[in-house]
Design an enzyme around this catalytic site. Sequence first.
Site, PDB file in Angstrom:
ATOM      1  N   LYS A 257       0.788  -1.206  -0.062  1.00  0.00           N
ATOM      2  CA  LYS A 257      -0.028  -0.093   0.083  1.00  0.00           C
ATOM      3  C   LYS A 257       0.879   1.149  -0.006  1.00  0.00           C
ATOM      4  O   LYS A 257       1.640   1.374   1.105  1.00  0.00           O
ATOM      5  CB  LYS A 257      -0.974  -0.065   1.367  1.00  0.00           C
ATOM      6  CG  LYS A 257      -1.696   1.344   1.530  1.00  0.00           C
ATOM      7  CD  LYS A 257      -2.715   1.339   2.595  1.00  0.00           C
ATOM      8  CE  LYS A 257      -3.396   2.775   2.795  1.00  0.00           C
ATOM      9  NZ  LYS A 257      -4.041   2.432   4.040  1.00  0.00           N
ATOM     10  N   ASP A 262      -2.699  10.337   3.556  1.00  0.00           N
ATOM     11  CA  ASP A 262      -3.989   9.875   3.417  1.00  0.00           C
ATOM     12  C   ASP A 262      -4.586  10.823   4.054  1.00  0.00           C
ATOM     13  O   ASP A 262      -4.555  10.735   5.546  1.00  0.00           O
ATOM     14  CB  ASP A 262      -3.896   8.596   4.197  1.00  0.00           C
ATOM     15  CG  ASP A 262      -5.450   7.966   4.258  1.00  0.00           C
ATOM     16  OD1 ASP A 262      -6.275   8.553   3.563  1.00  0.00           O
ATOM     17  OD2 ASP A 262      -5.742   6.954   5.205  1.00  0.00           O
ATOM     18  N   LYS A 269     -10.208  13.121   7.547  1.00  0.00           N
ATOM     19  CA  LYS A 269      -9.644  12.734   8.895  1.00  0.00           C
ATOM     20  C   LYS A 269      -9.506  13.992   9.798  1.00  0.00           C
ATOM     21  O   LYS A 269      -9.532  14.919   9.141  1.00  0.00           O
ATOM     22  CB  LYS A 269      -8.224  12.298   8.782  1.00  0.00           C
ATOM     23  CG  LYS A 269      -8.086  10.619   8.213  1.00  0.00           C
ATOM     24  CD  LYS A 269      -6.765  10.177   8.074  1.00  0.00           C
ATOM     25  CE  LYS A 269      -6.609   8.886   7.661  1.00  0.00           C
ATOM     26  NZ  LYS A 269      -7.399   7.866   8.639  1.00  0.00           N
ATOM     27  N   ASP A 280       1.668   6.507   5.538  1.00  0.00           N
ATOM     28  CA  ASP A 280       0.557   5.440   4.914  1.00  0.00           C
ATOM     29  C   ASP A 280       1.039   4.595   3.534  1.00  0.00           C
ATOM     30  O   ASP A 280       0.558   3.965   2.854  1.00  0.00           O
ATOM     31  CB  ASP A 280      -0.710   6.182   4.642  1.00  0.00           C
ATOM     32  CG  ASP A 280      -1.721   5.403   4.689  1.00  0.00           C
ATOM     33  OD1 ASP A 280      -1.811   4.275   5.460  1.00  0.00           O
ATOM     34  OD2 ASP A 280      -3.154   5.668   4.363  1.00  0.00           O
ATOM     35  N   ASP A 339     -12.291   7.170   3.197  1.00  0.00           N
ATOM     36  CA  ASP A 339     -10.976   7.087   4.098  1.00  0.00           C
ATOM     37  C   ASP A 339     -10.493   5.442   4.097  1.00  0.00           C
ATOM     38  O   ASP A 339      -9.441   5.139   4.604  1.00  0.00           O
ATOM     39  CB  ASP A 339     -11.313   7.481   5.575  1.00  0.00           C
ATOM     40  CG  ASP A 339      -9.902   7.677   6.349  1.00  0.00           C
ATOM     41  OD1 ASP A 339      -8.989   7.570   5.825  1.00  0.00           O
ATOM     42  OD2 ASP A 339     -10.079   7.903   7.572  1.00  0.00           O
ATOM     43  N   GLU A 341      -9.306   3.666   2.082  1.00  0.00           N
ATOM     44  CA  GLU A 341      -8.975   3.689   0.686  1.00  0.00           C
ATOM     45  C   GLU A 341      -7.787   2.745   0.345  1.00  0.00           C
ATOM     46  O   GLU A 341      -7.707   2.351  -0.794  1.00  0.00           O
ATOM     47  CB  GLU A 341      -8.256   5.277   0.050  1.00  0.00           C
ATOM     48  CG  GLU A 341      -6.660   5.556   0.701  1.00  0.00           C
ATOM     49  CD  GLU A 341      -6.590   5.138   2.316  1.00  0.00           C
ATOM     50  OE1 GLU A 341      -7.768   5.446   3.102  1.00  0.00           O
ATOM     51  OE2 GLU A 341      -5.610   5.099   2.764  1.00  0.00           O
ATOM     52  N   ARG A 343      -7.703  -0.686   0.893  1.00  0.00           N
ATOM     53  CA  ARG A 343      -8.156  -1.845   0.118  1.00  0.00           C
ATOM     54  C   ARG A 343      -8.716  -1.459  -1.351  1.00  0.00           C
ATOM     55  O   ARG A 343      -8.547  -2.274  -2.042  1.00  0.00           O
ATOM     56  CB  ARG A 343      -9.358  -2.292   1.079  1.00  0.00           C
ATOM     57  CG  ARG A 343     -10.655  -1.111   1.078  1.00  0.00           C
ATOM     58  CD  ARG A 343     -11.731  -1.581   2.455  1.00  0.00           C
ATOM     59  NE  ARG A 343     -10.939  -1.083   3.504  1.00  0.00           N
ATOM     60  CZ  ARG A 343     -11.604  -1.112   4.730  1.00  0.00           C
ATOM     61  NH1 ARG A 343     -12.758  -2.088   4.878  1.00  0.00           N
ATOM     62  NH2 ARG A 343     -11.065  -0.775   6.044  1.00  0.00           N
TER      63      ARG A 343
HETATM   64  N1  BES Z   1      -4.295   4.689   6.795  1.00  0.00           N
HETATM   65  C1  BES Z   1      -5.348   4.398   7.408  1.00  0.00           C
HETATM   66  C2  BES Z   1      -5.229   3.564   8.454  1.00  0.00           C
HETATM   67  C3  BES Z   1      -4.282   4.042   9.598  1.00  0.00           C
HETATM   68  C4  BES Z   1      -4.660   4.754  10.733  1.00  0.00           C
HETATM   69  C5  BES Z   1      -2.987   3.515   9.557  1.00  0.00           C
HETATM   70  C6  BES Z   1      -3.771   4.913  11.742  1.00  0.00           C
HETATM   71  C7  BES Z   1      -1.886   4.084  10.433  1.00  0.00           C
HETATM   72  C8  BES Z   1      -2.468   4.805  11.592  1.00  0.00           C
HETATM   73  C9  BES Z   1      -6.606   3.917   6.689  1.00  0.00           C
HETATM   74  O1  BES Z   1      -6.565   4.162   5.242  1.00  0.00           O
HETATM   75  C10 BES Z   1      -7.835   4.291   7.230  1.00  0.00           C
HETATM   76  O2  BES Z   1      -7.999   5.510   7.397  1.00  0.00           O
HETATM   77  N2  BES Z   1      -8.625   3.419   7.633  1.00  0.00           N
HETATM   78  C11 BES Z   1      -9.792   3.612   8.450  1.00  0.00           C
HETATM   79  C12 BES Z   1     -10.810   2.599   7.824  1.00  0.00           C
HETATM   80  C13 BES Z   1     -12.324   3.083   8.340  1.00  0.00           C
HETATM   81  C14 BES Z   1     -12.686   4.185   7.595  1.00  0.00           C
HETATM   82  C15 BES Z   1     -12.975   1.795   7.860  1.00  0.00           C
HETATM   83  C16 BES Z   1      -9.563   3.609   9.856  1.00  0.00           C
HETATM   84  O3  BES Z   1      -8.804   2.697  10.392  1.00  0.00           O
HETATM   85  O4  BES Z   1     -10.112   4.204  10.825  1.00  0.00           O
HETATM   86 ZN    ZN Z   2      -4.818   4.831   4.534  1.00  0.00          ZN
HETATM   87 MN    MN Z   3      -7.380   6.263   5.092  1.00  0.00          MN
END
Ligand code: BES
Ligand code: ZN
Ligand code: MN
Length: 484
Positions: A257, A262, A269, A280, A339, A341, A343
Amino acid sequence: MKYSSKPGKLEALRTDCLVLPLASARRAARRLGMADYLKSATVDFKDQPGNVQLVALPAGPKPRRLLIVGSGGQAVSGDDFRKLINAVGGMLKQAPFKDAVLDLHSIKVTGSDAYRKTRIALSALSGHLYWYDEMKSRVEPSNRIARIGVHADGPAATAIRRAVRHAQALDAGLALARDLGNTPPNVCNPTYLARSARRLGSADNVTVRVIDERQIEKLGMGAFMSVTRGSATPGKLIIVEYRGGKAKDAPVVLIGKGITFDTGGISLKPGAGMDEMKFDMCGAASVLGATRSAIDAKLPINLVTILAAAENMPSGIASRPGDIVTSLSGQTVEILNTDAEGRLVLCDALTYAERYKPKAVVDVATLTGAIIIALGSPASGLFSNDDALAQSLLDAGEFIRDRAWRMPIWDDYQEQLKSNFADMANIGGRQAGSITAACFLSRFAKQFPWAHLDVAASAFSSGANKGASGRPVPLLFEYLLSQA
Ligand code: BES
Ligand code: ZN
Ligand code: MN
């Protein structure tokens, strides 16, 4: 870091600092005629794992200092060995000299032979002895550790030399992954990742291809495009092919990834700590790092590495919650949260991997905040549709102490991805967020043995020690070694 193996008599080694346990130091001091000096210099030393003491030697002998490491004078457990090496690493990081030589012969570690002991020690030291000051206008006058030798003598010498070679390859891959992770997001964008990957192309048997947005669109990667479309910096699919094995050997495919920043997109966010979303792309950085290590070590395997590189930004042309896109696999996805993204870029990269008829596919991603809650940083989250592959990865992590822990992807969880309008939604609700993310990916990984590593907690640290860790490069490189 430059690693080497050092033959010859311990006390004859010409080095700024000889690192050794107390008993071994006493023997060396006796031979140097400094037994009394050492004795008085170490009267207060407690010989326990975790304690170290630097002793400057009077002019004359070739080692200029001794770094005494506590070991209790007997065999230490694997955990105590790590503690002991971490104390050495902490001390050497501060040290105002250039080189050191380790005497690991005289530290017995239960359950580790000379090869593993050396690998674990040097891997831990690579972790400590790393600096990122590319972006500082002034770097302190540098008198830093740059070379570490490992004393290699007697019957273990061959194993130690091999371990040093592998440690050197790992060090280069780790440093690459960490440098990329730490580079700010205004510099490290998809184009920068592509340039960095291209640099690997100068080695033998390596070709690098970069697929741009026009081609990505034309291929039919609607999920990938939905993420990158909102950004002014174009996304890239970056592919490194290394042919170190036989022509007919099926390759291992690594996918990373590579979201170079992000923001969350339209599902924006919160502001606090958002700078950390430059990390990210650490999944992409780690698979590129492991690839660098494999190439440096000239592993006799075929390896394909795919970086799914894009930036997730809000804008007038960014995707909206509710949008439905068609992935490369033909499956449709309702984007309920922009968010989620990672996947979306990964699912198209997974489908793209089918063309290589891989023997295994491993994707690495800072995919979910939920894995931070579930496992914290000691273990990366491992998900797999293949028990043998999962076990190989767990074993690799255990061997080099970059561990993973397996999580389920049972059908029970798949239900959470149901969409009223498309084949699936891109989020699965509040419960089991890391598992539903992995379940989403599993729908695009039906054609090969597949594993997914969620490294959102292990790939970087926050707070005072903010920075990329380079994990899971050690695990990945160890896995590739096991495939050689
Ligand atoms: N890049 C984030 C996940 C992340 C969070 C990585 C904190 C490192 C530290 C990912 O893209 C994300 O935003 N995931 C969301 C998914 C949710 C919207 C289902 C999350 O984990 O909140
Ligand atoms: Zn992310
Ligand atoms: Mn994200």
